[in-house]
Enzyme design. Structure first.
Site, PDB file in Angstrom:
ATOM      1  N   GLN A 129      32.176  39.210 -16.430  1.00  0.00           N
ATOM      2  CA  GLN A 129      33.475  38.605 -16.740  1.00  0.00           C
ATOM      3  C   GLN A 129      33.569  38.335 -18.240  1.00  0.00           C
ATOM      4  OE1 GLN A 129      33.755  34.795 -14.846  1.00  0.00           O
ATOM      5  NE2 GLN A 129      35.948  34.577 -15.199  1.00  0.00           N
ATOM      6  N   GLY A 130      34.547  38.945 -18.903  1.00  0.00           N
ATOM      7  CA  GLY A 130      34.709  38.735 -20.344  1.00  0.00           C
ATOM      8  C   GLY A 130      35.881  37.820 -20.648  1.00  0.00           C
ATOM      9  N   SER A 132      35.392  33.907 -21.800  1.00  0.00           N
ATOM     10  CA  SER A 132      35.096  32.945 -22.871  1.00  0.00           C
ATOM     11  C   SER A 132      34.699  33.642 -24.164  1.00  0.00           C
ATOM     12  CB  SER A 132      33.942  32.036 -22.455  1.00  0.00           C
ATOM     13  OG  SER A 132      34.327  31.198 -21.414  1.00  0.00           O
ATOM     14  N   GLU A 247      37.697  32.242  -8.522  1.00  0.00           N
ATOM     15  CA  GLU A 247      36.380  31.789  -8.973  1.00  0.00           C
ATOM     16  C   GLU A 247      36.107  30.363  -8.511  1.00  0.00           C
ATOM     17  OE1 GLU A 247      35.763  31.997 -13.214  1.00  0.00           O
ATOM     18  OE2 GLU A 247      33.599  31.829 -12.988  1.00  0.00           O
TER      19      GLU A 247
END
Lengths: 396, 374
Positions: A129-130, A132, A247
């Site tokens: 997951q990109g 932050s 999430e």
């Protein structure tokens, strides 16, 4: 209200139980455990996930046409219960299953669904997951990683951080800035990025537990085909919020609850087997109070998740209720590990493999890991803002 | 599997809430002025006391799950405790009473002509019903019960007592010879807490619930009591949360509503989480009692321990969020603070229930291990 299961649901359970009895290694959880080494453990989990897939137990509540089983949310809950009963290993492609999959299912094109979803279920593609960045943490909408459109490609430049499992991943979904002049929530897009693309480099980050699950991920002129956008250009924020609702949602919480209840069972077993002076640890009334409180909170985690499943089944939309679920389990789990360390008493600092560690020295690592719970997927402070403003209607 | 309430169940909760709102005395600041005898008749006319009574005895034949939201509303509306006590007693008589007891009592309960108070605790004995010293013998029943809500307005007392060397439940008429009732001086005068002294009190026919030695009545009373009290605690917590949020939206300090400050907003969010979590625990417990599943006692204890703590915390926070106003007699938040304290200590406080959870959990864990070894 009915917590009992239909004959069809009981058949589902029996079938899964029979399959699990064959699929788990002989002596699992008693003489056979996960590898100690982090990389070996990741590969072990990947193998387990692939085994589940080959048995038809991957993505059980996803539509059949994309490789799922088309099961109900209740069967999803039964699946979680049965995995708990046997203490099954976790998977590696958690982000693929819980986040990338549902997001693509909701917002992806037909081509994207047909290509990506079966590969997620088979764990041929592991996902990271990109979201932050070093300067976009709680203020996620201020991401600076840029994607410039050039012909039929986006050119991506920037840096992501806390990218769990990037080192094992084939794909990354990323929130990137496609319009630097628009207000910050309105210039973002949601891209699917092949981790083999030239220009991507990752650097492991060491966590307080000593492990290196997460990474910094750098994008240097990375080319992404335009068809790998999910949704419209500059509509990425809305999509990312949906990803975050998954999430933080009940599927994720139920999976975790299983692990917490197993650890709690081991903690109770440890207190029953540990002598303290003239008595066993379990006979100490203060220990019993702490354990019972943890038993209750871990059970409430499960009930919260199942109750939210029922809301969805009865037609409610996913919304800020996911923040309630996440805020609850993250703090309850931290409380449990804090209680574990209190209960272990003087030997609490002694960890595995020291021969004098209590309860196999397993709780120290979990205690350290638990500090992440109230930070990732939106810190508790962000969850409280969401609940306060979007559920309770308090002013910003 | 479904963890939702149906439309009838929701509407029942709303109806009870609306009815109680018509009696402003219930939430008036002075707890000594809050006992309105008309509420009982209004609830009876609504049919509340017929709900748990089987159809054969003139009732509707519903379960504790069906009335869960109505019970929440009783809590939120600070209803007279005799209403909840009578519902709990009804559950016990339906589950554990003899055919004769059911035939004589249930039709009168259904019409609202029988109010039943619950006499469980004794001075110096803690929360454990197994420790009671009140004893039933040939000369009637003798002992002293404390903290009996609304004993002075009850027609019958359901008394936990020693019967033939075991602990059982005994029905005593409020006006029987040898019964004397004294009001406690206490934190919540609206609960009508009384000491009941039984001095060889005369027994009615078929006074002992169920058959001597038929086991589950006392445990069922503790479980049903714990669950109903947990439900009422959640009703109060929900109402206090709403009150705190409303105030935070309108009270202006430093030029903005205080709810815009994160110190207030985050407290409200934490309360909302606690209220949802408490409801999960309470609703599940209602279901275990309705279906009488093996997990019933554990679920009841979890609900009582946890919801008691939630209600206490939410009431405390609500007073704090209201600042100086919260501490005034006039605003009346103290009514909820007072009532939660009574609920917290009825049918076992959190410490007693956490210990009970541990006993149940260890029993289950050793049964699972024994099954694995076999």
């Amino acid at each position: 209200m009915d917590f009992s299961y239909s004959p069809q649901e009981e058949r589902f359970r029996a079938e899964l139980r029979a399959w699990l009895a064959d699929a788990l290694p002989r002596g699992w959880g008693e003489t056979v455990f996960e590898p100690e080494d982090e990389d070996e453990r990741a590969m072990f989990r990947l193998e387990w996930e692939r085994k589940l897939h080959s048995g038809g137990w991957s993505g059980i509540n996803w539509p059949v046409e994309y490789g799922g089983r088309g099961a109900t949310l209740v069967e999803r809950a039964i699946f979680a219960e049965e995995m708990a009963r046997v203490g099954a290993p976790e998977g590696l492609n958690i982000i693929g299953h819980n986040l990338a999959g549902p997001t693509i299912l909701l917002f992806g094109t037909e081509e994207q669904k047909k290509y990506f979803l079966p590969r997620i279920l088979s764990s041929e593609d592991v996902w990271c997951q990109g979201f932050s960045e070093p300067n976009a943490g709680s203020d996620l909408a201020s991401v600076r990683t840029r994607a410039e459109r050039r012909g039929d490609k986006f050119i991506v430049n920037g840096q992501k951080i806390w990218t769990s499992f990037a080192q094992y991943s084939q794909w990354c979904f990323a929130l990137v800035r496609t319009d630097p002049d628009a207000p910050k929530h309105k210039g973002l897009s949601f891209l699917l990025i092949d981790m083999k693309s030239p220009g991507i480099s990752i650097r492991p980050l060491r966590q307080i537990s000593g492990e290196c699950e997460f990474n910094e991920t750098f994008f240097d002129d990375v080319e992404v085909p335009v068809e790998n956008i999910v949704g419209d250009i500059n509509d990425g924020w809305r999509i990312a919020m949906t990803t975050l609702a998954y999430e933080r949602g009940p599927e994720d919480a139920l999976g975790r609850q299983i692990r917490f209840s197993q650890e709690l069972e081991k903690l109770i077993g440890t207190t029953a087997a540990t002598r303290r002076g003239d008595a066993m640890l379990i006979d100490d009334p203060i220990v019993r109070q702490k354990l019972a409180r943890a038993v209750t909170e871990v059970e409430v985690m499960r009930l919260n998740a199942v109750r939210t499943f029922s809301k969805y089944l009865n037609g409610d939309d996913r919304g800020p209720d996911a923040s309630i679920i996440k805020l609850y389990w993250s703090h309850a789990a931290q409380n449990m590990y804090e209680a574990a360390m209190d209960i272990l008493g003087p030997t609490a600092p002694i960890a595995a493999p020291d021969p004098l560690s209590t309860g196999g020295g397993r709780f120290q690592l979990s205690y350290l890991q638990s500090k992440a719970f109230t930070i990732y997927s939106g810190s508790s402070e962000i969850q409280r803002n969401i609940i306060g403003e979007r559920m309770l209607g308090l002013p910003r | 599997m479904n963890f939702g309430f149906n439309e009838e169940q929701k509407s029942l909760g709303e109806t009870v809430a609306a009815l109680l709102a018509d009696f402003p005395a219930l939430t008036t600041p002075d707890p000594a002025e809050a006992r309105d005898p008309a509420v009982w008749r209004a609830l009876a006319d609504l049919g509340l006391f017929a709900l748990l009574v089987p159809e054969a005895h003139g009732g509707v034949g519903l379960t504790l799950v069906d009335v869960a939201l109505a019970i929440e509303a009783l809590g939120a509306g600070l209803a007279p405790p005799i209403a909840a006590s009578t519902l709990i007693a009804t559950d016990i008589i339906v589950r554990e009473g003899t055919a004769q007891q059911q035939a004589s009592l249930l039709p009168r309960i259904a019409t609202g002509d029988l109010r039943i108070a619950l006499a469980v605790m004794e001075n110096g004995q803690g929360y454990d019903p197994g420790a009671v010293q009140t004893v039933m013998g040939g000369n009637g029943i003798t002992g002293s019960k404390i903290l009996v809500p609304d004993a002075d307005v009850a027609d019958l007392l359901l008394v936990v007592a020693r019967v033939d060397g075991r602990v059982g439940l005994v029905l005593v008429a409020h006006d029987a010879r040898g019964v004397s009732i004294r009001h406690h001086a206490d934190i919540d005068p609206s609960s009508g807490l009384c000491e009941v002294t039984l001095d060889g009190a005369a027994l009615m026919d078929g006074a002992v619930i169920g058959h001597a030695g038929s086991g589950d009545a006392v445990t069922r009373l503790m479980d049903a009591g714990a669950i109903v009290y947990a439900g009422m605690a959640m009703g109060m917590a929900g109402r206090m949360l709403d009150t705190a949020v409303d105030y935070a939206k309108t009270r202006v300090q430093f030029g903005q509503p205080i709810g815009a400050f994160q110190s207030i907003k985050h407290r409200c969010a934490d309360m909302a989480v606690a209220v949802e979590a408490g409801r999960s625990a309470a609703y599940y417990a209602f279901w275990t009692a309705a279906e009488n599943v093996p997990d019933r006692s554990r679920a009841a204890s979890m609900a009582k321990a946890y919801c008691g703590e939630v209600a206490r915390d939410v009431c405390n926070e609500t007073v704090q969020i209201h600042g100086g106003m919260g501490f005034t007699w006039e605003l009346g938040l103290h009514r909820f603070l007072r009532r939660t304290k009574v609920l917290e200590h009825g049918f076992g406080n959190h410490v007693w229930h956490y210990e009970r959870i541990m006993v149940e959990t260890l029993a289950v864990q050793s049964a699972v291990e024994a099954a694995r070894a076999a």
